[in-house]
Design an enzyme around this catalytic site. Sequence first.
Site, PDB file in Angstrom:
ATOM      1  CB  VAL A   1      -7.624 -21.897 -32.114  1.00  0.00           C
ATOM      2  CG1 VAL A   1      -8.906 -21.270 -31.629  1.00  0.00           C
ATOM      3  CG2 VAL A   1      -6.965 -22.738 -31.052  1.00  0.00           C
ATOM      4  CD  GLU A   2      -5.343 -26.428 -31.509  1.00  0.00           C
ATOM      5  OE1 GLU A   2      -5.089 -26.694 -30.319  1.00  0.00           O
ATOM      6  OE2 GLU A   2      -6.516 -26.238 -31.926  1.00  0.00           O
TER       7      GLU A   2
ATOM      8  CE1 TYR B   1       0.394  -0.181 -40.075  1.00  0.00           C
ATOM      9  CE2 TYR B   1       2.733  -0.502 -40.434  1.00  0.00           C
ATOM     10  CZ  TYR B   1       1.666   0.330 -40.139  1.00  0.00           C
ATOM     11  OH  TYR B   1       1.877   1.655 -39.902  1.00  0.00           O
TER      12      TYR B   1
ATOM     13  CE  LYS C   1     -13.170 -20.657 -28.935  1.00  0.00           C
ATOM     14  NZ  LYS C   1     -13.390 -22.076 -29.259  1.00  0.00           N
TER      15      LYS C   1
ATOM     16  CD  GLU D   1     -16.714 -23.688 -28.862  1.00  0.00           C
ATOM     17  OE1 GLU D   1     -15.779 -22.977 -28.449  1.00  0.00           O
ATOM     18  OE2 GLU D   1     -16.580 -24.893 -29.166  1.00  0.00           O
TER      19      GLU D   1
END
Length: 118
Positions: A72-73, A53, A98, A21
């Site tokens: 990802v947290e 936006y 993900k 990764e």
Amino acid sequence: MDHVFIEGLEIEALIGIYDWERRVRQTLVFDLEMAFDNRVPAASDDIAHTLDYKAVSTRIREYVAQSGFGLVETLAERVAEIVLAEFPVQRLRLKLSKPGAVRGARAVGVMIERTRAA
């Protein structure tokens, strides 16, 4: 409270804890729901009074593209901090997906809700 949303914002990022990764960029998908009072821009019909936006999306895209977190947290928390600090958003719900991370699942990820500090 009104909400402005960004749905399905896809960004290529270096994310993950495994060696493979750390060598490839993966697509992450962001969904944001931002609490914002739309009465002023609705009354004025002036873009200067809106929650832009496009500006939010651009800022997130720039940040995520340069990041390299393992989790990802962590990335979700940092993105939430940026949105709340840099834009007139009172509350934020952020979903970070993900895709393809787990065989048999369309996506995995986190969903967080944060509020601007008073």
